[in-house]
Design an enzyme around this catalytic site. Structure first.
Site, PDB file in Angstrom:
ATOM      1  N   GLU A 268      -1.082  36.113  -2.086  1.00 13.60           N
ATOM      2  CA  GLU A 268      -2.142  37.090  -1.825  1.00 13.60           C
ATOM      3  C   GLU A 268      -3.408  36.522  -2.148  1.00 13.60           C
ATOM      4  O   GLU A 268      -4.479  36.690  -1.438  1.00 13.60           O
ATOM      5  CB  GLU A 268      -1.925  38.494  -2.571  1.00 13.60           C
ATOM      6  CG  GLU A 268      -2.804  39.563  -1.882  1.00 13.60           C
ATOM      7  CD  GLU A 268      -2.342  41.105  -2.315  1.00 13.60           C
ATOM      8  OE1 GLU A 268      -1.762  41.645  -1.742  1.00 13.60           O
ATOM      9  OE2 GLU A 268      -2.528  41.397  -3.793  1.00 13.60           O
TER      10      GLU A 268
ATOM     11  N   HIS B 240      24.052  28.249  -7.398  1.00 14.82           N
ATOM     12  CA  HIS B 240      25.032  28.883  -6.354  1.00 14.82           C
ATOM     13  C   HIS B 240      24.493  29.389  -4.971  1.00 14.82           C
ATOM     14  O   HIS B 240      25.370  30.045  -4.366  1.00 14.82           O
ATOM     15  CB  HIS B 240      25.961  29.851  -7.183  1.00 14.82           C
ATOM     16  CG  HIS B 240      26.388  29.261  -8.645  1.00 14.82           C
ATOM     17  ND1 HIS B 240      27.615  28.362  -8.452  1.00 14.82           N
ATOM     18  CD2 HIS B 240      25.816  29.157  -9.688  1.00 14.82           C
ATOM     19  CE1 HIS B 240      27.615  28.266  -9.724  1.00 14.82           C
ATOM     20  NE2 HIS B 240      26.779  28.546 -10.601  1.00 14.82           N
TER      21      HIS B 240
ATOM     22  N   LYS C 277      -1.867  48.594   7.221  1.00 13.98           N
ATOM     23  CA  LYS C 277      -2.111  50.013   6.791  1.00 13.98           C
ATOM     24  C   LYS C 277      -2.684  50.852   7.549  1.00 13.98           C
ATOM     25  O   LYS C 277      -2.096  52.111   7.953  1.00 13.98           O
ATOM     26  CB  LYS C 277      -2.462  49.926   5.344  1.00 13.98           C
ATOM     27  CG  LYS C 277      -1.768  49.265   4.352  1.00 13.98           C
ATOM     28  CD  LYS C 277      -2.033  49.388   3.022  1.00 13.98           C
ATOM     29  CE  LYS C 277      -3.365  48.621   2.396  1.00 13.98           C
ATOM     30  NZ  LYS C 277      -3.616  48.690   1.277  1.00 13.98           N
TER      31      LYS C 277
END
EC number: 5.3.1.9
Length: 557
Positions: free
Chosen positions: A361, A392, A520
């Site tokens: 960001e 893993h 947004k």
């Protein structure tokens, strides 16, 4: 004068960028094995200590000329001047006309350079400390008179990731309280986290912290509204309910008051604190509730120590500068597109998620300060996982895939040997497990660096292709004496300043985040369509129209 005298060619002075390009061409195929063969003392040369931590960058694909050229690049970009500007009250965040003074949040209260600033911060922190002590002593009661035993932090982004990460990382330092105290975190706007949590809680003993810098973030306010409805359904709608069960942290006291949070329960921060840098402020209330007032003070002191190191240390020994420059070399010259963060301690489970916001960001930008497009690649994709689990999952790709990836290994040197440890009766067995994690940390960084050459001689003979290890994956290793409030503060501050160093090299503003704003706004335009208040889809693209039709059950597909 004889005109036939041969003229010597003039010596051309290369810019730091040109010098680095030249060095890259000379060294792009040089293997780390060769670098270690040529420099037997690489650890001594490329390792820096700072009190209770060690930063080893000897497994980076550099040598002394490359390091010197990187430092010259930083000097040519006037990094010293920019550091001075950061540690001032200048509006370094030029797109929002704001200072970036997160460093001020960890100033000692008696600081003489910025006494007014230090007092301003200290006043809010002291109010927070009083609340923390009141809750810990069992003196903070809900509307019915019962002691608060569950605290739910409602936030998103910097109001969630930082407090969650640190509270989890420092769980060994959880202080004893008069009554058992649980800290929980809610961030997702879909309500799933809140739904899971509420049925485990009693309204009478639950306190909500609503953390939002602007106090207008829809994710946070939607969760807060649901929590409020839950409380009012159980306890009624009297004003005492809101006063006793909600704390607010924001730059907007008027909005907190309008929402219903009592002024006594409002804690303030300032516009000069970016959300992703705000955990040092009262946004860090969940951290203080976990580790106590003295623990939080040690956390701040650790970060302040790194501020001083960053501000005063010569670049060749300056850990945040070196961290930033290694990233510049890997991203802009070795063309590595991703960077993995691999902590070998389960308590750092959320550290990579926190760094994803801090780094991407901040430096995920493509516009320079002069308004022009950047000339180089900026922030790499940051990813990772707790190292033993990652072994893993994706280490197969790191060792034998086609992607070149730089890595940060992080581990505490000591664990399970102090009074804070919760399960002392199992300490011997758990110390063995810690040593197992450390041995894997060292082994993986070694194998990534040297490939087949890390194997024993008899193991290398007649290896089939599918068992070959190429190596030459660069990494750094950060060792902390132990994971404590102080070293946690240091670790975070190191990465904060690393991000700033890179922003200076790339000539971008790391303190804004305009890329997250428009999405947004578009969502706010679409919501009336989904809830039936509007039916006009004409301004939308065909794909979005089709998806909305499916969501509304109007598609023939």
């Amino acid at each position: 004068m004889n005109k036939n005298i041969e003229q010597f060619p003039r010596k051309t002075t290369l810019t730091p960028q040109q010098k680095l390009e030249q060095l890259m061409e000379q060294h792009k195929t040089v293997h780390l094995t060769e670098l270690f063969d040529k420099e037997q003392d690489r650890f001594a040369k490329y390792c820096v200590g700072c009190e209770d931590l060690v930063f080893d960058f000897s497994k980076q694909r550099i040598n002394q000329p490359i390091l010197d050229a990187l430092v010259q690049l930083a000097e040519s970009k006037q990094l010293n001047k920019w550091i001075d500007t950061l540690f001032s009250q200048n509006k370094i965040n030029y797109t929002e006309q704001r200072e970036a003074m997160h460093w001020a949040l960890r100033l000692p209260a008696d600081n003489q350079v910025y006494p007014e600033l230090a007092k301003q911060v200290s006043d809010q922190l002291e109010r927070m400390y009083q609340l923390v002590n009141k809750i810990h002593e069992g003196q903070y009661r809900g509307a019915t008179g019962e002691v608060i035993q569950d605290v739910v932090n409602i936030g998103v982004g910097g109001s969630d990731l930082g407090p969650l990460m640190v509270s989890h990382a420092l769980s060994d330092f959880k202080v004893k309280t008069a009554k058992p105290l649980n800290i929980r975190f809610v961030s997702t706007m879909d309500g799933s986290q809140l739904s899971d949590i509420l049925h485990q809680l009693r309204p009478e003993t639950t306190l909500f912290i609503v953390s939002s810098k602007s106090f207008s973030t829809i994710d946070t306010l939607s969760n807060a509204h649901t929590a409020r409805k839950w409380l009012e359904k159980a306890l009624g709608r009297e004003s005492s309910i809101l006063k006793s069960h909600f704390i607010g942290v924001s730059t907007k006291p008027d909005k907190m008051t309008e929402w219903g949070i009592h002024p006594d329960n409002q804690f303030l921060l300032w516009d000069w604190v970016g959300g992703r840098y705000s955990l040092w402020s009262c946004i860090g209330l969940p951290i203080a509730l976990t580790i106590g007032v003295e623990g939080f003070k040690a956390f701040l002191a650790g970060a302040h120590g790194i501020d001083e190191h960053f501000r005063t240390t010569e670049f060749h020994q300056n850990i945040p500068v070196l961290m930033g420059l290694m990233g510049i070399w890997n991203t802009n010259y070795l063309n590595l597109k991703t960077h993995a963060v691999l902590p070998y301690d389960g308590r750092l489970k959320y550290f990579t998620s926190y760094l994803q916001q801090l780094e991407m960001e901040s430096n995920g930008k493509s516009t320079q300060r002069n308004g022009q497009k950047v000339e180089n690649t900026t922030c790499p994709i940051v990813w990772g996982e707790v190292g033993p689990n990652a072994q893993h999952a994706f280490y197969q790709l790191l060792h034998q895939g086609t992607q070149k990836v730089s890595c940060d290994f992080i581990a505490p040197m000591h664990r399970y040997n102090a009074n804070h440890f919760t399960y002392v009766e199992n300490a011997d067995a758990l110390i063995d497990q810690h040593l197992l994690a450390l041995s894997n940390c060292l082994a993986q960084s070694r194998l990534l660096a040297f490939g087949n050459d890390a194997l024993k001689v008899d193991q290398r003979e007649q290896l089939p292709a599918y068992k070959q290890y190429e190596g030459n994956q660069p990494s750094t290793t950060m060792l902390l004496k132990e994971l404590s409030p102080r070293t946690m503060g240091k670790l975070i501050a190191l990465y904060e300043h690393k991000v700033f160093v890179q922003s200076v090299i790339w000539d971008i503003n790391p303190f804004d985040q305009w890329g997250v704003e428009k999405g947004k706004e578009i969502a706010n335009d679409l919501l009336p369509i989904l809830n039936g208040e509007s039916s006009d889809l004409s301004h939308l693209d065909d794909s979005t129209q089709g998806l909305i039709q499916f969501l509304l059950g109007k598609s023939n597909g």
